[in-house]
Design a protein around this motif. Structure first.
Motif, PDB file in Angstrom:
ATOM      1  N   GLY A  19      -7.598  -8.815   2.082  1.00 44.83           N
ATOM      2  CA  GLY A  19      -6.248  -8.346   2.124  1.00 44.83           C
ATOM      3  C   GLY A  19      -6.269  -7.574   0.948  1.00 44.83           C
ATOM      4  O   GLY A  19      -6.733  -7.660  -0.237  1.00 44.83           O
ATOM      5  N   PRO A  20      -4.995  -6.769   0.936  1.00 45.74           N
ATOM      6  CA  PRO A  20      -4.789  -5.913  -0.248  1.00 45.74           C
ATOM      7  C   PRO A  20      -4.282  -6.553  -1.425  1.00 45.74           C
ATOM      8  O   PRO A  20      -4.040  -6.130  -2.590  1.00 45.74           O
ATOM      9  CB  PRO A  20      -3.422  -5.098   0.171  1.00 45.74           C
ATOM     10  N   PHE A  21      -3.772  -7.949  -1.402  1.00 49.10           N
ATOM     11  CA  PHE A  21      -3.524  -8.717  -2.671  1.00 49.10           C
ATOM     12  C   PHE A  21      -4.560  -9.311  -3.510  1.00 49.10           C
ATOM     13  O   PHE A  21      -4.717  -9.312  -4.633  1.00 49.10           O
ATOM     14  CB  PHE A  21      -2.518 -10.047  -2.109  1.00 49.10           C
ATOM     15  N   TRP A  22      -5.664  -9.763  -2.758  1.00 50.76           N
ATOM     16  CA  TRP A  22      -7.036 -10.362  -3.376  1.00 50.76           C
ATOM     17  C   TRP A  22      -8.361  -9.960  -3.137  1.00 50.76           C
ATOM     18  O   TRP A  22      -9.209 -10.317  -4.038  1.00 50.76           O
ATOM     19  CB  TRP A  22      -7.054 -11.616  -2.541  1.00 50.76           C
ATOM     20  N   THR A  23      -8.599  -8.776  -2.340  1.00 51.48           N
ATOM     21  CA  THR A  23     -10.158  -8.473  -2.174  1.00 51.48           C
ATOM     22  C   THR A  23     -10.733  -7.786  -3.361  1.00 51.48           C
ATOM     23  O   THR A  23     -10.127  -7.029  -4.104  1.00 51.48           O
ATOM     24  CB  THR A  23      -9.986  -7.439  -0.945  1.00 51.48           C
ATOM     25  N   ARG A  24     -11.779  -8.010  -3.559  1.00 49.94           N
ATOM     26  CA  ARG A  24     -12.671  -7.579  -4.561  1.00 49.94           C
ATOM     27  C   ARG A  24     -14.013  -6.842  -3.655  1.00 49.94           C
ATOM     28  O   ARG A  24     -14.986  -6.658  -4.389  1.00 49.94           O
ATOM     29  CB  ARG A  24     -13.214  -8.698  -5.622  1.00 49.94           C
ATOM     30  N   ALA A  25     -13.927  -6.877  -2.606  1.00 44.32           N
ATOM     31  CA  ALA A  25     -15.111  -6.229  -2.037  1.00 44.32           C
ATOM     32  C   ALA A  25     -15.196  -4.710  -2.127  1.00 44.32           C
ATOM     33  O   ALA A  25     -16.495  -4.581  -2.480  1.00 44.32           O
ATOM     34  CB  ALA A  25     -14.754  -6.293  -0.408  1.00 44.32           C
ATOM     35  N   LEU A  26     -14.466  -4.173  -2.666  1.00 41.85           N
ATOM     36  CA  LEU A  26     -14.699  -2.792  -3.154  1.00 41.85           C
ATOM     37  C   LEU A  26     -15.240  -2.613  -4.561  1.00 41.85           C
ATOM     38  O   LEU A  26     -15.839  -1.776  -5.048  1.00 41.85           O
ATOM     39  CB  LEU A  26     -13.217  -1.979  -2.937  1.00 41.85           C
ATOM     40  N   SER A  27     -14.475  -3.662  -5.303  1.00 41.78           N
ATOM     41  CA  SER A  27     -14.748  -3.333  -6.800  1.00 41.78           C
ATOM     42  C   SER A  27     -15.857  -4.164  -7.391  1.00 41.78           C
ATOM     43  O   SER A  27     -16.409  -3.579  -8.478  1.00 41.78           O
ATOM     44  CB  SER A  27     -13.330  -3.845  -7.519  1.00 41.78           C
ATOM     45  N   ALA A  79       0.944  -1.072   0.025  1.00 44.41           N
ATOM     46  CA  ALA A  79      -0.144  -0.092   0.004  1.00 44.41           C
ATOM     47  C   ALA A  79       0.719   1.167  -0.132  1.00 44.41           C
ATOM     48  O   ALA A  79       2.090   1.223   0.335  1.00 44.41           O
ATOM     49  CB  ALA A  79      -0.998   0.044   1.329  1.00 44.41           C
ATOM     50  N   ALA A  80       0.201   2.114  -0.512  1.00 46.23           N
ATOM     51  CA  ALA A  80       1.122   3.677  -0.603  1.00 46.23           C
ATOM     52  C   ALA A  80       0.050   4.712  -0.437  1.00 46.23           C
ATOM     53  O   ALA A  80      -0.866   4.812  -0.848  1.00 46.23           O
ATOM     54  CB  ALA A  80       1.912   3.918  -1.736  1.00 46.23           C
ATOM     55  N   ILE A  81       0.714   5.813   0.198  1.00 47.65           N
ATOM     56  CA  ILE A  81      -0.102   7.061  -0.075  1.00 47.65           C
ATOM     57  C   ILE A  81       0.698   8.184  -0.733  1.00 47.65           C
ATOM     58  O   ILE A  81       1.788   8.152  -0.223  1.00 47.65           O
ATOM     59  CB  ILE A  81      -0.449   7.816   1.345  1.00 47.65           C
ATOM     60  N   VAL A  82       0.237   8.631  -1.692  1.00 49.93           N
ATOM     61  CA  VAL A  82       0.884   9.689  -2.604  1.00 49.93           C
ATOM     62  C   VAL A  82      -0.047  10.665  -2.775  1.00 49.93           C
ATOM     63  O   VAL A  82      -1.051  10.707  -3.234  1.00 49.93           O
ATOM     64  CB  VAL A  82       1.395   9.249  -3.890  1.00 49.93           C
ATOM     65  N   GLY A  83       0.327  11.967  -2.115  1.00 48.18           N
ATOM     66  CA  GLY A  83      -0.519  13.205  -2.260  1.00 48.18           C
ATOM     67  C   GLY A  83      -1.767  12.817  -1.278  1.00 48.18           C
ATOM     68  O   GLY A  83      -1.845  12.326   0.016  1.00 48.18           O
ATOM     69  N   ASP A  84      -3.057  12.743  -1.795  1.00 45.91           N
ATOM     70  CA  ASP A  84      -4.154  12.744  -1.101  1.00 45.91           C
ATOM     71  C   ASP A  84      -4.874  11.369  -1.562  1.00 45.91           C
ATOM     72  O   ASP A  84      -6.076  11.369  -1.525  1.00 45.91           O
ATOM     73  CB  ASP A  84      -5.126  13.720  -1.073  1.00 45.91           C
ATOM     74  N   VAL A  85      -4.037  10.413  -2.339  1.00 45.83           N
ATOM     75  CA  VAL A  85      -4.847   9.387  -2.924  1.00 45.83           C
ATOM     76  C   VAL A  85      -3.875   8.110  -2.231  1.00 45.83           C
ATOM     77  O   VAL A  85      -2.600   8.078  -1.958  1.00 45.83           O
ATOM     78  CB  VAL A  85      -4.517   9.329  -4.301  1.00 45.83           C
ATOM     79  N   ALA A  86      -4.684   6.901  -1.783  1.00 44.51           N
ATOM     80  CA  ALA A  86      -4.205   5.737  -1.531  1.00 44.51           C
ATOM     81  C   ALA A  86      -4.107   4.774  -2.696  1.00 44.51           C
ATOM     82  O   ALA A  86      -4.994   4.872  -3.570  1.00 44.51           O
ATOM     83  CB  ALA A  86      -5.039   5.079  -0.260  1.00 44.51           C
ATOM     84  N   TYR A  87      -3.167   4.199  -2.558  1.00 44.16           N
ATOM     85  CA  TYR A  87      -3.028   2.987  -3.730  1.00 44.16           C
ATOM     86  C   TYR A  87      -2.753   1.899  -3.256  1.00 44.16           C
ATOM     87  O   TYR A  87      -1.949   1.278  -2.168  1.00 44.16           O
ATOM     88  CB  TYR A  87      -1.712   3.554  -4.732  1.00 44.16           C
ATOM     89  N   SER A  88      -3.357   0.664  -3.681  1.00 45.46           N
ATOM     90  CA  SER A  88      -2.902  -0.687  -3.605  1.00 45.46           C
ATOM     91  C   SER A  88      -3.390  -1.513  -4.836  1.00 45.46           C
ATOM     92  O   SER A  88      -4.231  -1.034  -5.635  1.00 45.46           O
ATOM     93  CB  SER A  88      -3.688  -1.346  -2.282  1.00 45.46           C
ATOM     94  N   HIS A  89      -3.066  -2.698  -4.695  1.00 46.66           N
ATOM     95  CA  HIS A  89      -3.258  -3.681  -5.868  1.00 46.66           C
ATOM     96  C   HIS A  89      -4.790  -3.863  -6.057  1.00 46.66           C
ATOM     97  O   HIS A  89      -5.412  -3.730  -6.781  1.00 46.66           O
ATOM     98  CB  HIS A  89      -2.599  -4.972  -5.850  1.00 46.66           C
ATOM     99  N   ALA A  90      -5.262  -4.438  -4.946  1.00 47.96           N
ATOM    100  CA  ALA A  90      -6.678  -4.997  -4.885  1.00 47.96           C
ATOM    101  C   ALA A  90      -7.717  -4.272  -4.305  1.00 47.96           C
ATOM    102  O   ALA A  90      -8.829  -3.935  -4.601  1.00 47.96           O
ATOM    103  CB  ALA A  90      -6.706  -6.487  -4.436  1.00 47.96           C
TER     104      ALA A  90
END
Length: 302
Positions: A212-220, A152-163
């Motif tokens: 977790g951040p590798f596999w979840t599709r709960a948000l998508s 996971a990463a935060i750059v500016g006001d955006v969070a990034y992760s794979h899943a």
């Protein structure tokens, strides 16, 4: 004026959301889910002004690669090694390359070779046993990837992760932490867990399963009535306005938007390993870009 854009690379149109001008030189570009497609990945990086003659050309820009560099296509290892080089060159130029781990990088670390290209397995590694050795915690590739990449990463006001990022892993691995501290603790726990290898790395855990951040599709993939109430507490906890993820393909070459644009789905199905059509992959190649220091005016969600 700073703005955020989601645009098909090389396409004649872009969707633009205006934002507050802050640090106008700052530019953040994210790309994901290359799946071993060297040609289209390099074309995208070049079209975006981040790569020239195999070297970093982005100056002080930030590139976030959101994972799934490997598997299916034939040149995943070559792409990882390109990202390693760009990470070093960007840092020397005042920029940054953020490498995020996807489920396919995880599968390779777990010695799950179901999606490894047979061509790459033999040409780039020399067979199954050498592949496993390369991806081990003390292997040349595995050691570098574990050192350089994160979940996971935060750059500016955006969070990034794979899943995607749910509260569950933060509650378990970063209790009480918020913002950058929460992400730092999550990444530290992931690095600790990834020191295991093969079957040992397949033990059930929140980090490595579908919460977790590798596999979840709960948000998508959940209905927005379910997904948005899962998303917004994470945005508040991290102090960000949006989340950008890959993992769930958007099959028409357009970055998907959910929850009023607070979630951007940026796996645009660009890899020719999926499309089997160079023209379609070129059409589908896309990036999510923010510049001017922020992704939208106003405060984070409350």
């Amino acid at each position: 004026l700073g703005f955020a854009a989601t645009a098909a690379v090389g396409a004649p149109h872009a969707e633009v959301t205006c934002g507050e001008p802050r640090h106008a030189a700052h530019r953040v570009v994210s790309l994901g889910d290359w799946h071993g497609d060297w040609g289209h990945a390099v074309e995208s990086l070049t079209a975006l002004g981040l790569l020239r003659d195999g070297h970093w050309a982005g100056g002080d820009a930030v590139l976030v690669q959101t994972g799934d560099v490997v598997d299916r296509g034939d040149e995943g290892r070559r792409l990882l090694e390109l990202l390693f080089r760009l990470q070093d060159e960007a840092a020397a130029a005042g920029g940054r390359v953020v490498m995020l781990l996807g489920n396919h990088e995880l599968m390779c670390m777990q010695s799950d070779l179901r999606y490894v290209s047979p061509t790459e397995l033999h040409a780039a590694y020399g067979g199954m046993e050498k592949f496993r050795a390369a991806w081990a915690p003390d292997g040349k590739l595995g050691r570098e990837l574990r050192r350089r990449a994160q979940v996971a990463a935060i750059v500016g006001d955006v969070a990034y992760s794979h899943a995607g990022l749910l509260l569950d892993p933060f509650d378990e691995y970063a209790p009480g932490a918020t913002g950058e501290d929460a992400v730092r603790l999550l990444n530290a726990k992931a690095r600790e867990m990834l020191q295991a290898e093969g079957p040992e790395l397949r033990q059930p855990s929140t980090m490595l399963t579908d919460r977790g951040p590798f596999w979840t599709r709960a948000l998508s993939m959940s209905p927005e009535a379910v997904a948005c109430p899962l998303l917004d507490p994470v945005l508040r906890r991290l102090g960000v306005r949006r989340m950008v993820v890959g993992h769930t393909p958007q099959r028409f070459g357009e970055v998907g938007k959910r929850c009023g644009g607070r979630l951007l789905l940026a796996d645009t199905f660009m890899s020719e390993a999926y499309t089997h059509d160079a023209g379609m992959s070129e059409h589908n190649a896309a990036a999510v870009e923010f510049y001017g220091g922020g992704s939208s005016p106003g405060p984070p969600p409350v």
